[in-house]
Motif scaffolding. Structure first.
Motif, PDB file in Angstrom:
ATOM      1  N   LEU A  77       0.836  -1.205   0.000  1.00  7.00           N
ATOM      2  CA  LEU A  77       0.000   0.000   0.000  1.00  7.00           C
ATOM      3  C   LEU A  77       0.867   1.250   0.000  1.00  7.00           C
ATOM      4  CD1 LEU A  77      -2.512  -1.136   2.774  1.00  7.00           C
ATOM      5  CD2 LEU A  77      -2.802  -1.318   0.294  1.00  7.00           C
ATOM      6  N   ALA A  78       0.252   2.357  -0.374  1.00  6.43           N
ATOM      7  CA  ALA A  78       0.950   3.638  -0.326  1.00  6.43           C
ATOM      8  C   ALA A  78       1.244   4.001   1.125  1.00  6.43           C
ATOM      9  CB  ALA A  78       0.095   4.723  -0.977  1.00  6.43           C
ATOM     10  N   PRO A  79       2.387   4.621   1.392  1.00  3.81           N
ATOM     11  CA  PRO A  79       2.707   5.015   2.773  1.00  3.81           C
ATOM     12  C   PRO A  79       1.589   5.855   3.385  1.00  3.81           C
ATOM     13  CG  PRO A  79       4.622   5.288   1.367  1.00  3.81           C
ATOM     14  CD  PRO A  79       3.464   4.972   0.452  1.00  3.81           C
ATOM     15  N   GLY A  80       1.195   5.512   4.591  1.00  8.07           N
ATOM     16  CA  GLY A  80       0.138   6.251   5.285  1.00  8.07           C
ATOM     17  C   GLY A  80      -1.238   5.642   5.139  1.00  8.07           C
ATOM     18  N   ALA A  81      -1.384   4.639   4.257  1.00 10.69           N
ATOM     19  CA  ALA A  81      -2.713   4.062   4.025  1.00 10.69           C
ATOM     20  C   ALA A  81      -3.243   3.361   5.263  1.00 10.69           C
ATOM     21  CB  ALA A  81      -2.661   3.090   2.845  1.00 10.69           C
ATOM     22  N   ALA A  86      -6.624   3.087  10.220  1.00  9.80           N
ATOM     23  CA  ALA A  86      -6.698   2.858  11.667  1.00  9.80           C
ATOM     24  C   ALA A  86      -7.336   4.010  12.412  1.00  9.80           C
ATOM     25  CB  ALA A  86      -5.298   2.600  12.218  1.00  9.80           C
ATOM     26  N   THR A  87      -7.135   5.219  11.910  1.00 12.13           N
ATOM     27  CA  THR A  87      -7.615   6.410  12.613  1.00 12.13           C
ATOM     28  C   THR A  87      -8.916   6.952  12.041  1.00 12.13           C
ATOM     29  OG1 THR A  87      -6.180   7.797  11.217  1.00 12.13           O
ATOM     30  CG2 THR A  87      -5.296   7.062  13.327  1.00 12.13           C
ATOM     31  N   ALA A  88      -9.512   6.230  11.087  1.00 13.16           N
ATOM     32  CA  ALA A  88     -10.795   6.675  10.544  1.00 13.16           C
ATOM     33  C   ALA A  88     -11.843   6.661  11.646  1.00 13.16           C
ATOM     34  CB  ALA A  88     -11.219   5.759   9.397  1.00 13.16           C
ATOM     35  N   PRO A  89     -12.748   7.638  11.653  1.00 13.99           N
ATOM     36  CA  PRO A  89     -13.747   7.722  12.729  1.00 13.99           C
ATOM     37  C   PRO A  89     -14.594   6.460  12.886  1.00 13.99           C
ATOM     38  CG  PRO A  89     -13.725   9.740  11.423  1.00 13.99           C
ATOM     39  CD  PRO A  89     -12.858   8.746  10.696  1.00 13.99           C
ATOM     40  N   VAL A  90     -14.789   5.739  11.783  1.00 15.85           N
ATOM     41  CA  VAL A  90     -15.661   4.563  11.855  1.00 15.85           C
ATOM     42  C   VAL A  90     -14.858   3.269  11.721  1.00 15.85           C
ATOM     43  CG1 VAL A  90     -17.705   5.752  11.028  1.00 15.85           C
ATOM     44  CG2 VAL A  90     -16.101   4.770   9.365  1.00 15.85           C
ATOM     45  N   ALA A  98     -12.119   2.264  26.661  1.00 20.75           N
ATOM     46  CA  ALA A  98     -11.089   3.052  27.338  1.00 20.75           C
ATOM     47  C   ALA A  98      -9.998   3.535  26.386  1.00 20.75           C
ATOM     48  CB  ALA A  98     -10.462   2.239  28.463  1.00 20.75           C
ATOM     49  N   ALA A  99      -9.833   2.854  25.255  1.00 24.38           N
ATOM     50  CA  ALA A  99      -8.804   3.247  24.290  1.00 24.38           C
ATOM     51  C   ALA A  99      -9.191   4.488  23.512  1.00 24.38           C
ATOM     52  CB  ALA A  99      -8.525   2.103  23.320  1.00 24.38           C
ATOM     53  N   GLN A 100     -10.477   4.832  23.521  1.00 26.54           N
ATOM     54  CA  GLN A 100     -10.988   6.025  22.835  1.00 26.54           C
ATOM     55  C   GLN A 100     -10.561   6.069  21.366  1.00 26.54           C
ATOM     56  OE1 GLN A 100      -9.863   9.422  25.235  1.00 26.54           O
ATOM     57  NE2 GLN A 100     -11.356   8.932  26.818  1.00 26.54           N
ATOM     58  N   GLY A 101     -10.624   4.916  20.715  1.00 25.83           N
ATOM     59  CA  GLY A 101     -10.339   4.860  19.289  1.00 25.83           C
ATOM     60  C   GLY A 101      -8.872   4.821  18.920  1.00 25.83           C
ATOM     61  N   ASN A 102      -7.980   4.822  19.918  1.00 29.86           N
ATOM     62  CA  ASN A 102      -6.539   4.804  19.650  1.00 29.86           C
ATOM     63  C   ASN A 102      -6.015   3.372  19.754  1.00 29.86           C
ATOM     64  OD1 ASN A 102      -3.785   5.145  19.496  1.00 29.86           O
ATOM     65  ND2 ASN A 102      -3.645   6.674  21.106  1.00 29.86           N
ATOM     66  N   PRO A 103      -5.494   2.792  18.656  1.00 29.10           N
ATOM     67  CA  PRO A 103      -5.028   1.400  18.696  1.00 29.10           C
ATOM     68  C   PRO A 103      -3.732   1.190  19.474  1.00 29.10           C
ATOM     69  CG  PRO A 103      -5.557   2.091  16.440  1.00 29.10           C
ATOM     70  CD  PRO A 103      -5.488   3.336  17.282  1.00 29.10           C
ATOM     71  N   GLU A 104      -3.043   2.266  19.844  1.00 30.65           N
ATOM     72  CA  GLU A 104      -1.754   2.111  20.537  1.00 30.65           C
ATOM     73  C   GLU A 104      -1.913   1.237  21.777  1.00 30.65           C
ATOM     74  OE1 GLU A 104       1.573   2.019  20.061  1.00 30.65           O
ATOM     75  OE2 GLU A 104       1.639   4.187  19.653  1.00 30.65           O
ATOM     76  N   GLY A 105      -1.078   0.211  21.857  1.00 24.68           N
ATOM     77  CA  GLY A 105      -1.136  -0.704  22.982  1.00 24.68           C
ATOM     78  C   GLY A 105      -1.948  -1.951  22.717  1.00 24.68           C
TER      79      GLY A 105
END
Length: 286
Positions: A77-81, A86-90, A98-105
């Protein structure tokens, strides 16, 4: 009038194929069979051989950004895809509230299979589901309750442990330092959280670094950072729920394989000076 039976006579008079006739008949049959096989192939009805899956290794401690880059490369994929997906609202990744939409962790370190039809959303969802199974286990929940933190906070602590500890044995001690400092209301003062804020990985932390304005600056702010700072593995999570017993408040890796833990600030300062001396000697030798 006399009638003759025609059937026996008809059989007797049935024409016989000559050798040339048999060859023509067999040739025609072969062509018909070949056509019957060729037509499905032309129409795409023949099932292709199953695609052999490739694999993507997510090492322990990788940050989400590193995972996104690896997924982009693996899937072509193109860089950033993948970051965008992952950060799309849906984005339906199945993250805990508790993660509030953030996949980190929650992009659990493991080896993941993928094929050409795999999407970044599908691969990330698989990682999150794996984390959910591991982090949702009864012993993790019980350990979090025992330490009077939430499971999400346990993941944050485990991510710090993963980034700070050099060995499995040190993981339990680093986790104890975190809990001891939290209990005393002390700032954690972890270089790993500064590195996360600055998007780097280094053991060289300057005085200016400790003054940056960031919720991940655990030199200036007390308590845990707002999110995990990487994706912890099984051993780091175990250390976070079962920290070693000790009164340590400080630690520093003086040299590879030699991390020193202490509750005495003067002793810690002496250890830090030894670390700095080793670094100066190494720089001079280089």
């Amino acid at each position: 009038m006399t009638y003759r039976s025609w059937q026996p006579e008809d059989r007797r008079r049935r024409p016989r194929l000559t050798r040339r006739g048999w060859i023509a008949l067999l040739t025609g049959t072969a062509l018909a069979v070949a056509a019957a096989v060729t037509v499905p192939l032309l129409l795409g009805e023949e099932k292709p051989a199953p695609e052999k899956p490739r694999t993507l290794l997510v090492p322990e401690g990788w940050r989400a950004g590193q995972v996104y880059t690896a997924v982009d490369r693996s899937l072509g994929l193109a860089p950033g895809a993948t970051r965008k997906a992952a950060t799309a609202p849906v984005a339906p990744l199945g993250l805990p509230a508790a993660a509030q939409g953030n996949p980190e962790g929650y992009l659990f370190p493991a080896t993941y299979p993928f094929v050409s039809a795999t999407t970044p959303e599908g691969l990330l969802r698989y990682m999150v589901q794996t984390a959910g199974r591991r982090f949702g286990a009864d012993h993790i929940t019980a350990g979090a309750q025992r330490n009077q933190v939430s499971v999400h906070q346990t993941v944050i602590i485990a991510s710090i442990v993963q980034a700070e500890a050099d060995t499995t044995e040190d993981m339990g001690k680093v986790a104890r330092v975190v809990y001891n400092r939290l209990a005393r209301g002390m700032a954690l003062q972890m270089d790993s959280t500064l590195n996360y804020a600055l998007g780097r990985s280094t053991v060289d932390t300057t005085h200016a670094d400790t003054k940056i304005d960031s919720p991940f600056n655990t030199y200036e702010r007390t308590g845990l950072p707002p999110t995990p700072i990487g994706n912890p593995g099984e051993q780091a999570m175990t250390a976070a729920i079962e920290p070693a017993k000790g009164d340590w408040l400080y630690f520093v890796t003086v040299k590879p394989g030699d991390t020193r833990f202490t509750a005495d600030y003067a002793e810690h300062q002496a250890n830090v000076e030894e670390f700095n001396a080793n670094r100066r000697a190494a720089d001079g030798a280089g």
